[in-house]
Motif scaffolding. Structure first.
Motif, PDB file in Angstrom:
ATOM      1  N   ARG A  16     -17.714   9.695  48.104  1.00 33.73           N
ATOM      2  CA  ARG A  16     -17.135   9.707  46.751  1.00 33.73           C
ATOM      3  C   ARG A  16     -16.670  11.121  46.404  1.00 33.73           C
ATOM      4  O   ARG A  16     -17.386  12.092  46.627  1.00 33.73           O
ATOM      5  N   ILE A  17     -15.465  11.195  45.863  1.00 35.61           N
ATOM      6  CA  ILE A  17     -14.930  12.488  45.427  1.00 35.61           C
ATOM      7  C   ILE A  17     -14.509  12.399  43.960  1.00 35.61           C
ATOM      8  O   ILE A  17     -14.324  11.316  43.417  1.00 35.61           O
ATOM      9  N   SER A  18     -14.332  13.559  43.390  1.00 35.27           N
ATOM     10  CA  SER A  18     -13.777  13.667  42.042  1.00 35.27           C
ATOM     11  C   SER A  18     -12.422  14.354  42.222  1.00 35.27           C
ATOM     12  O   SER A  18     -12.347  15.569  42.419  1.00 35.27           O
ATOM     13  N   ALA A  19     -11.353  13.558  42.207  1.00 34.98           N
ATOM     14  CA  ALA A  19     -10.052  14.027  42.697  1.00 34.98           C
ATOM     15  C   ALA A  19      -9.303  14.946  41.742  1.00 34.98           C
ATOM     16  O   ALA A  19      -8.279  15.523  42.122  1.00 34.98           O
ATOM     17  N   SER A  20      -9.791  15.084  40.520  1.00 33.96           N
ATOM     18  CA  SER A  20      -9.164  16.033  39.598  1.00 33.96           C
ATOM     19  C   SER A  20     -10.215  16.541  38.638  1.00 33.96           C
ATOM     20  O   SER A  20     -11.039  15.762  38.140  1.00 33.96           O
ATOM     21  N   ASP A  21     -10.178  17.846  38.384  1.00 28.64           N
ATOM     22  CA  ASP A  21     -11.111  18.427  37.404  1.00 28.64           C
ATOM     23  C   ASP A  21     -10.519  18.386  35.993  1.00 28.64           C
ATOM     24  O   ASP A  21     -11.208  18.728  35.035  1.00 28.64           O
ATOM     25  N   TYR A  22      -9.255  18.015  35.862  1.00 22.23           N
ATOM     26  CA  TYR A  22      -8.559  18.002  34.565  1.00 22.23           C
ATOM     27  C   TYR A  22      -8.704  19.352  33.873  1.00 22.23           C
ATOM     28  O   TYR A  22      -8.928  19.425  32.662  1.00 22.23           O
ATOM     29  N   HIS A  23      -8.615  20.406  34.655  1.00 26.09           N
ATOM     30  CA  HIS A  23      -8.766  21.760  34.110  1.00 26.09           C
ATOM     31  C   HIS A  23      -7.700  22.622  34.790  1.00 26.09           C
ATOM     32  O   HIS A  23      -7.487  22.494  36.002  1.00 26.09           O
ATOM     33  N   PRO A  24      -7.055  23.500  34.029  1.00 25.67           N
ATOM     34  CA  PRO A  24      -5.964  24.295  34.630  1.00 25.67           C
ATOM     35  C   PRO A  24      -6.392  25.084  35.863  1.00 25.67           C
ATOM     36  O   PRO A  24      -5.581  25.326  36.762  1.00 25.67           O
ATOM     37  N   SER A  51     -12.838  10.753  39.388  1.00 22.31           N
ATOM     38  CA  SER A  51     -12.294  12.029  38.901  1.00 22.31           C
ATOM     39  C   SER A  51     -13.151  12.525  37.741  1.00 22.31           C
ATOM     40  O   SER A  51     -13.938  11.777  37.168  1.00 22.31           O
ATOM     41  N   GLY A  52     -12.957  13.807  37.391  1.00 21.35           N
ATOM     42  CA  GLY A  52     -13.647  14.407  36.253  1.00 21.35           C
ATOM     43  C   GLY A  52     -15.133  14.605  36.490  1.00 21.35           C
ATOM     44  O   GLY A  52     -15.637  14.471  37.614  1.00 21.35           O
ATOM     45  N   ALA A  53     -15.830  14.983  35.392  1.00 25.46           N
ATOM     46  CA  ALA A  53     -17.296  15.129  35.373  1.00 25.46           C
ATOM     47  C   ALA A  53     -17.813  16.282  36.229  1.00 25.46           C
ATOM     48  O   ALA A  53     -18.986  16.311  36.590  1.00 25.46           O
ATOM     49  N   VAL A  54     -16.930  17.221  36.582  1.00 28.05           N
ATOM     50  CA  VAL A  54     -17.392  18.382  37.347  1.00 28.05           C
ATOM     51  C   VAL A  54     -17.475  19.605  36.425  1.00 28.05           C
ATOM     52  O   VAL A  54     -18.463  20.330  36.421  1.00 28.05           O
ATOM     53  N   VAL A  55     -16.425  19.808  35.629  1.00 29.08           N
ATOM     54  CA  VAL A  55     -16.438  20.875  34.617  1.00 29.08           C
ATOM     55  C   VAL A  55     -16.041  20.224  33.290  1.00 29.08           C
ATOM     56  O   VAL A  55     -15.373  19.185  33.284  1.00 29.08           O
ATOM     57  N   PRO A  56     -16.422  20.843  32.160  1.00 27.73           N
ATOM     58  CA  PRO A  56     -16.044  20.237  30.880  1.00 27.73           C
ATOM     59  C   PRO A  56     -14.525  20.168  30.748  1.00 27.73           C
ATOM     60  O   PRO A  56     -13.827  21.140  31.025  1.00 27.73           O
TER      61      PRO A  56
END
Ligand SMILES: Cc1cc2nc3c(=O)[nH]c(=O)nc-3n(C[C@H](O)[C@H](O)[C@H](O)COP(=O)(O)O)c2cc1C
Length: 139
Positions: A16-24, A51-56
């Motif tokens: 399982r990966i988180s494919a985007s941090d949604y952070h610049p 995706s997400g849930a890695v950094v705010p």
């Protein structure tokens, strides 16, 4: 890490990966295309693409919002992917699978709401499921 797992596990290996941090400044799906190529070379069978849930970060979640990540990684890294996130109906699942956007779908919260979701989805798609033996009398 993957090599260590493969030493003791010879079955299918999903990561399982988180494919985007949604952070610049965060990781994007393009970073994960490269990681997925390496994981495939190490013997990973399928990338489970969340995706997400890695950094705010603020996430705009809507039905199937993570599917494009699974689709991109599947196409660019030539590896099997699983799609997850706000997939709630049989037709939606069928669209993802039949258009080769992912190889598997995963269902989370909808299964908490309806543990018989596979039966609901099959009914929606006009597919007859065979009941497991202990269930036959109640089918
Ligand atoms: C009770 C619960 C526990 C979860 N635990 C994890 C977890 O440990 N690791 C993980 O990557 N995702 C976890 N998730 C996220 C789900 O795997 C899934 O990606 C997410 O719920 C989105 O899919 P859905 O819209 O079908 O629920 C959890 C979700 C729920 C509802």
């Amino acid at each position: 890490m993957i090599e260590a797992v493969k030493e003791v596990w010879s079955g299918p290996l999903f990561v399982r990966i988180s494919a985007s941090d949604y952070h610049p400044d965060g990781l994007t799906v393009n970073d994960y295309v490269e990681y997925a190529k390496r994981m495939k070379a190490q013997g990973v069978d399928l990338i489970d693409v969340s995706s997400g849930a890695v950094v705010p970060a603020k996430i705009d979640a809507y039905p199937g919002y993570q599917v494009p990540f699974a689709e991109t990684i599947r196409r660019e890294a030539n590896v099997a992917t699983g799609a997850v996130g706000l997939i709630t109906s049989g037709r939606q699942a069928e669209e993802i699978l039949r258009n080769n956007r992912a190889d598997l779908i995963f269902i989370g919260r909808e299964l908490l709401r309806n543990p018989y979701w596979p039966k609901t989805a099959a009914n929606e798609l006009g597919i007859q499921l065979e009941a497991p033996k202990p269930y036959v009398r109640g089918w």
